[in-house]
Design an enzyme around this catalytic site. Structure first.
Site, short mmCIF file in Angstrom:
data_model
loop_
_atom_site.label_atom_id
_atom_site.label_comp_id
_atom_site.label_asym_id
_atom_site.label_seq_id
_atom_site.Cartn_x
_atom_site.Cartn_y
_atom_site.Cartn_z
N TYR A 1 -1.77 0.29 10.19
CA TYR A 1 -1.99 -0.46 8.94
C TYR A 1 -0.75 -0.35 8.05
O TYR A 1 -0.20 -1.37 7.60
CB TYR A 1 -3.23 0.09 8.23
CG TYR A 1 -3.39 -0.42 6.82
CD1 TYR A 1 -3.66 -1.77 6.58
CD2 TYR A 1 -3.25 0.42 5.71
CE1 TYR A 1 -3.79 -2.25 5.28
CE2 TYR A 1 -3.38 -0.05 4.42
CZ TYR A 1 -3.64 -1.38 4.21
OH TYR A 1 -3.75 -1.85 2.93
N THR B 1 0.83 -1.21 0.00
CA THR B 1 0.00 0.00 0.00
C THR B 1 0.86 1.26 0.00
O THR B 1 1.98 1.25 0.54
CB THR B 1 -0.90 0.02 1.26
OG1 THR B 1 -1.51 1.31 1.37
CG2 THR B 1 -0.12 -0.22 2.54
N1 UFG Z 1 -13.26 10.83 1.97
C1 UFG Z 1 -14.25 11.73 2.23
N2 UFG Z 1 -15.43 11.26 2.73
C2 UFG Z 1 -15.65 9.93 2.98
C3 UFG Z 1 -14.63 9.02 2.68
C4 UFG Z 1 -13.44 9.50 2.18
O1 UFG Z 1 -14.09 12.95 2.05
O2 UFG Z 1 -16.72 9.58 3.46
C5 UFG Z 1 -12.00 11.32 1.41
C6 UFG Z 1 -10.79 10.99 2.28
O3 UFG Z 1 -10.55 12.02 3.18
C7 UFG Z 1 -9.70 10.82 1.24
C8 UFG Z 1 -10.43 10.34 -0.01
O4 UFG Z 1 -11.80 10.65 0.19
O5 UFG Z 1 -9.14 12.05 0.94
C9 UFG Z 1 -10.30 8.86 -0.21
O6 UFG Z 1 -10.66 8.21 0.99
P1 UFG Z 1 -10.82 6.63 1.08
O7 UFG Z 1 -11.30 6.33 2.47
O8 UFG Z 1 -11.64 6.14 -0.06
O9 UFG Z 1 -9.35 6.08 0.85
P2 UFG Z 1 -8.02 6.48 1.65
O10 UFG Z 1 -7.26 7.40 0.74
O11 UFG Z 1 -8.27 6.94 3.02
O12 UFG Z 1 -7.37 5.05 1.81
C10 UFG Z 1 -6.67 4.46 0.79
C11 UFG Z 1 -6.77 2.96 0.90
C12 UFG Z 1 -6.02 2.47 2.11
C13 UFG Z 1 -4.63 3.05 2.13
C14 UFG Z 1 -4.69 4.55 2.08
C15 UFG Z 1 -3.33 5.16 2.08
O13 UFG Z 1 -8.12 2.54 0.97
O14 UFG Z 1 -5.94 1.06 2.07
O15 UFG Z 1 -5.36 4.93 0.87
O16 UFG Z 1 -3.43 6.51 2.45
F1 UFG Z 1 -3.97 2.69 3.24
#
Ligand code: UFG
Length: 326
Positions: free
Chosen positions: A138, A114
């Site tokens: 994680y 990741t």
């Molecule tokens: N976001 C929102 N609202 C939500 C969900 C997400 O604004 O309800 C934003 C988050 O702040 C982020 C973007 O949308 O900026 C993407 O969020 P996700 O939760 O879809 O994904 P992440 O970037 O948090 O997580 C991903 C992978 C993880 C990994 C991570 C590394 O799913 O496995 O990137 O930063 F670890």
């Protein structure tokens, strides 16, 4: 090749299984179905077991040339409140899997890693040489396992590719599978479900960040593009490739506000939303330099953000028709 796919009933694992069999590989899946979906494994030999079960693994590895390892816990937020679960599943159990692999003749290994191994990057785009400094358990557990693989490569000749995914997204173009997490925490399904009215209005985490529109930027990569990269990584190893770590992203950053607009365009519906504070530890911007994967594997992402959203939308419609039950 004969391959064993751990976590092959999960989101990225199941898409990879399809790509592996399309490329002519013989696939068996090992999945304890704690978060995976049995229907995703239909048509394949499914060994319903935990990766820490050495007896089962010894039998499952009989005659296997390579292992692709997806089985893991993968919620960043949960890893902060329950680190023991992540250390147990992603490190302890995963090391038992490696013990079983070392006791077998299989010497090729592809690992689902990741971009969380980088933490908050100092420069963008992020190349593999960037400091690895995870900011949550994680990412730390995934990085530890990368280190274990590097050491086992030197000591035991277990050659591996660790694939550092950016934001896995989208669904299979044939509509047969896609993202289904319980609970769902990822942006694209939550935005599309909000458009359908089957989830609450979207909460956008942060609208005053140091990015062009104030919302977080991520690099969304289609799950089938990830699947193809695993097949290419396996073939690279089979041709004698050495142990390495590769980023998998498109190199394009897309903001949360841009995702909302794209979701509205593809669905033809409004995405209701409100703003809230940024999630703790959420970096404002993450996107990949994937030049190394492109040159080492000859891999090119084929799906753009519109294709990601439209495949995800088809999948959400199908899930709704099935009442979110597979
Ligand atoms: N976001 C929102 N609202 C939500 C969900 C997400 O604004 O309800 C934003 C988050 O702040 C982020 C973007 O949308 O900026 C993407 O969020 P996700 O939760 O879809 O994904 P992440 O970037 O948090 O997580 C991903 C992978 C993880 C990994 C991570 C590394 O799913 O496995 O990137 O930063 F670890």
């Amino acid at each position: 090749m004969r391959v064993l796919v751990t976590g092959g009933c999960g989101y990225v694992g199941a898409h990879t299984v399809r790509e592996l069999s399309a490329a002519g590989h013989e696939v068996a899946i090992c999945d304890n179905l704690s978060t995976g979906h049995r229907p995703f494994g239909e048509g394949y030999r499914l060994i319903e077991a935990d990766i820490a079960n050495q007896d089962v693994l010894a039998k499952a590895l009989d005659g296997v040339d390579a292992v692709l390892h997806f089985a893991a816990s993968a919620y960043v937020g949960e890893s902060v409140v329950n680190p023991r679960k992540y250390i147990h599943n992603n490190v302890e159990s995963a090391l038992k899997l490696l013990d079983a692999v070392l006791a077998s003749p299989a010497r090729l290994f592809v690992f689902s890693s990741t971009c969380a191994v980088y933490g908050v990057p100092r420069t963008l785009p992020i190349a593999e040489t960037a400091p690895r400094d995870p900011v949550n358990p994680y990412g730390a557990t995934k990085l530890f396992f990368e280190h274990a693989l590097a050491a086992y490569s030197v000591a035991h000749g277990l050659r591996s590719v660790s694939l550092r995914y950016f934001n896995a997204a989208g669904a299979h173009p044939d509509g047969s599978m896609g993202e289904l997490h319980t609970p769902e925490t990822h942006l694209i399904p939550l935005a599309l479900q909000a458009a359908l009215g089957v989830a609450p209005p979207l909460t956008i985490f942060g609208n005053n960040l140091n990015t062009p529109d104030g919302t977080c930027i991520r690099d969304y990569i289609h799950v089938s593009d990830l699947g193809r990269a695993h097949v290419l990584a396996l073939e690279y190893l089979a041709q004698g490739g050495r142990t390495t770590c590769l980023n998998l992203g498109t190199g394009e950053g897309t903001s949360v506000a841009q995702i909302v607009l794209a979701a509205e365009r593809i669905s033809g519906r409004k995405v209701p939303y409100s703003y809230a504070d940024p999630r703790p530890g959420d970096p404002p911007a993450l996107y990949a330099d994937s030049a190394l994967a492109q040159s080492v594997l000859g891999w090119r992402p084929q799906f753009d953000i519109s294709a990601i959203l439209s495949t995800a939308w088809n999948w959400e419609l199908r899930l709704q028709a099935m009442n979110h039950r597979l």
